[in-house]
Design an enzyme around this catalytic site. Structure first.
Site, short mmCIF file in Angstrom:
data_model
loop_
_atom_site.label_atom_id
_atom_site.label_comp_id
_atom_site.label_asym_id
_atom_site.label_seq_id
_atom_site.Cartn_x
_atom_site.Cartn_y
_atom_site.Cartn_z
N ASN A 54 -34.77 -44.23 -43.92
CA ASN A 54 -36.21 -43.99 -43.76
C ASN A 54 -37.06 -45.00 -44.51
O ASN A 54 -38.23 -45.18 -44.19
CB ASN A 54 -36.56 -42.57 -44.22
CG ASN A 54 -35.97 -42.22 -45.57
OD1 ASN A 54 -34.77 -42.33 -45.76
ND2 ASN A 54 -36.79 -41.81 -46.50
N THR A 95 -34.50 -30.97 -42.95
CA THR A 95 -33.98 -30.49 -44.24
C THR A 95 -33.16 -29.21 -44.04
O THR A 95 -32.04 -29.09 -44.56
CB THR A 95 -35.14 -30.24 -45.23
OG1 THR A 95 -35.89 -31.45 -45.34
CG2 THR A 95 -34.63 -29.84 -46.60
N HIS A 115 -40.97 -34.51 -35.80
CA HIS A 115 -42.15 -35.31 -36.12
C HIS A 115 -41.85 -36.79 -36.30
O HIS A 115 -42.75 -37.59 -36.50
CB HIS A 115 -42.90 -34.73 -37.32
CG HIS A 115 -42.25 -34.85 -38.65
ND1 HIS A 115 -42.71 -35.70 -39.63
CD2 HIS A 115 -41.18 -34.22 -39.19
CE1 HIS A 115 -41.97 -35.57 -40.71
NE2 HIS A 115 -41.03 -34.68 -40.47
N GLN A 163 -34.25 -40.49 -38.58
CA GLN A 163 -35.00 -41.72 -38.29
C GLN A 163 -34.54 -42.42 -37.00
O GLN A 163 -35.18 -43.36 -36.55
CB GLN A 163 -34.89 -42.70 -39.47
CG GLN A 163 -35.61 -42.23 -40.71
CD GLN A 163 -37.12 -42.20 -40.54
OE1 GLN A 163 -37.68 -42.93 -39.72
NE2 GLN A 163 -37.78 -41.35 -41.31
N THR A 181 -37.02 -15.20 -35.79
CA THR A 181 -37.72 -15.41 -34.51
C THR A 181 -38.06 -16.89 -34.34
O THR A 181 -38.53 -17.54 -35.27
CB THR A 181 -39.01 -14.55 -34.50
OG1 THR A 181 -38.62 -13.19 -34.66
CG2 THR A 181 -39.78 -14.72 -33.20
N CYS A 205 -45.81 -44.44 -60.10
CA CYS A 205 -45.97 -44.08 -61.51
C CYS A 205 -45.63 -42.61 -61.68
O CYS A 205 -46.12 -41.78 -60.93
CB CYS A 205 -47.42 -44.26 -61.93
SG CYS A 205 -47.78 -45.92 -62.43
N SER A 233 -35.47 -34.27 -36.77
CA SER A 233 -36.78 -33.66 -36.99
C SER A 233 -37.72 -34.17 -35.91
O SER A 233 -37.77 -35.37 -35.65
CB SER A 233 -37.28 -34.08 -38.37
OG SER A 233 -38.25 -33.19 -38.82
N1 PLP Z 1 -34.00 -37.23 -43.47
C1 PLP Z 1 -34.73 -38.35 -43.29
C2 PLP Z 1 -34.01 -39.65 -43.13
C3 PLP Z 1 -36.12 -38.28 -43.28
O1 PLP Z 1 -36.84 -39.41 -43.12
C4 PLP Z 1 -36.75 -37.03 -43.45
C5 PLP Z 1 -38.22 -36.92 -43.49
O2 PLP Z 1 -38.94 -37.84 -43.81
C6 PLP Z 1 -35.94 -35.89 -43.62
C7 PLP Z 1 -34.57 -36.04 -43.63
C8 PLP Z 1 -36.53 -34.53 -43.82
O3 PLP Z 1 -37.16 -34.08 -42.65
P1 PLP Z 1 -38.05 -32.76 -42.65
O4 PLP Z 1 -39.19 -33.01 -43.58
O5 PLP Z 1 -38.46 -32.58 -41.23
O6 PLP Z 1 -37.20 -31.64 -43.13
#
Ligand code: PLP
Length: 389
Positions: free
Chosen positions: A150, A71, A202, A178, A237, A329, A200
């Site tokens: 995603n 992000t 993760h 992704q 930092t 919902c 990212s």
């Molecule tokens: N873009 C895509 C396609 C994602 O799947 C995600 C997270 O799921 C993001 C951006 C945002 O990543 P982060 O939460 O590491 O900022």
């Protein structure tokens, strides 16, 4: 046992990632900007990780800026490019299926007077380069199209769109969150028309809260967080444990990607899971492209007409299977995911959509167990009269 089939959960850190991060917390905890010896040891960890990530991207280490995730990376790219753009270039083009990291930013930019143009996608959720081309003119500063989606795993032809932009003197950014770590990237070779790329850690077994922005050599962005770190391109930092974990994850991903058979095995596993899941429910269908180069090997977004996705998600979670829902919902109404809506997926199929993702570590045994749990949950859902109505 919990079976993680949700794409946010399938990326649990690998042992090497945990070790690298632990070492950065317990031994090399110093500030990498300090000139003393332990500070320089921390600097070395940061620069080794930068090299490992650059290798994963086929980029040069100096082209990599560490960020707090995708992000932040996306904000730096879009805001920085717009601030540095020549006067008169006040428009951007995005696709209709971007992640909130792009769409929320686009909303802010539009409120500031930026002309945000949205390219439609096909029914399979893919951006057609011709649809982007139709939106280009001399006022466009930047085009941003994700590499893979995603929710559906749909793969966009970013190489073609990037080359189109380059031929028009327009910057091209891709949200590759992704894609990176799951598929090869070669920014100095086949993918060299990409100017800016966000990722990212993760999403490829690294830690959360750490990512990077790739900035092609020679491209100057206005810094959004001014400060001396990262060569003056991102102040603050450095998150050394996060960077160490990202570096270890990048090394593991590069090794895994070196063997194309590994991801084909992943695809075969996903396809088998998809086939078994579709057979469980009448009218069940894939949301997105068919299996093949048009879809990431790890994602299956399936519509089960007549079920209520959120209730099913909770039932599956209680039974130990983690998935995501394509509709939720919200204040008494049902919100269908904007991605499915942009693809024209509507009605009972949209309301009954669930996303299943596998990881490099998922086994055939886990898939078999997960399919059995989904079978039982669907039967219980039907017995309880549950449904989207
Ligand atoms: N873009 C895509 C396609 C994602 O799947 C995600 C997270 O799921 C993001 C951006 C945002 O990543 P982060 O939460 O590491 O900022």
């Amino acid at each position: 046992m919990t079976i993680y089939l949700d794409h946010n959960a399938t990326t649990q850190p690998l042992p090497s990632v945990v070790e690298a991060m632990q070492c950065a917390v317990t031994d090399t905890w110093h500030n990498p900007s300090s000139m003393h010896r332990p500070g320089q040891a921390a600097r070395r960890i940061v620069e080794l990780a930068r090299g490992d990530l650059a290798a994963l991207l086929g980029a040069r280490p100096r082209e990599v800026i560490f960020t707090a995730g995708a992000t932040e990376s996306i904000s730096m790219a879009l805001l920085g490019a717009l601030d540095a753009a020549p006067a008169g270039r006040r428009a951007i083009v995005i696709s209709a299926v971007e992640h909130e990291a792009i769409t929320e930013l686009a909303r802010v930019l539009a409120a500031r007077g930026i002309d945000v143009r949205t390219a439609p996608v096909t029914g399979a959720g893919i951006t057609d380069p011709a649809a982007v081309e139709a939106l280009l003119d001399d006022t466009v500063a930047l085009v941003s199209v994700q590499w893979a989606n995603n929710e559906t795993g749909a793969v966009h032809p970013v190489g073609d769109i990037a080359r189109l932009c380059r031929s028009r003197g327009i910057l091209f950014h891709t949200d590759a969150t992704q894609w990176v770590g799951k598929m090869p990237v070669d920014l100095a070779g086949a993918d060299d028309a990409v100017d800016l790329l966000s990722l990212s850690a993760h999403k490829f077994h690294g830690p959360k809260g750490i990512g990077a922005l790739y900035v092609r050599t020679g491209l100057r962005l206005a810094p959004t967080t001014p400060g001396p770190q990262e060569l003056g391109r991102r102040g603050g930092t450095e998150n050394v444990p996060g960077i160490a974990g990202l570096g270890a994850a990048a090394r593991e991903a590069s090794a895994w990607l070196a063997n194309p058979a590994a991801r084909e095995a992943g695809r075969a596993l996903r396809d088998a899971m998809e086939r078994d899941l579709l057979a469980l429910h009448p009218g069940a269908a894939v949301n997105g492209p068919p299996s093949g180069p048009g879809r990431l090997w790890n994602t299956a977004n399936l519509g089960f007409p007549g079920i209520e996705a959120e209730a099913m998600l909770i039932a599956l979670s209680e039974a130990g299977v983690c998935v995501s829902a394509g509709a939720a919902c919200a204040s008494g109404s049902i919100d269908v995911s904007p991605v499915l809506a942009a693809m024209g997926v509507a009605g009972a199929r949209a309301l009954g959509s669930l996303r299943f993702s596998i990881a490099r570590t998922t086994t055939a045994g886990e898939i078999g167990e997960a399919v059995s749990i989904v079978r039982r949950a669907l039967a219980a859902h039907a017995d309880s009269g549950g449904g989207a109505g």
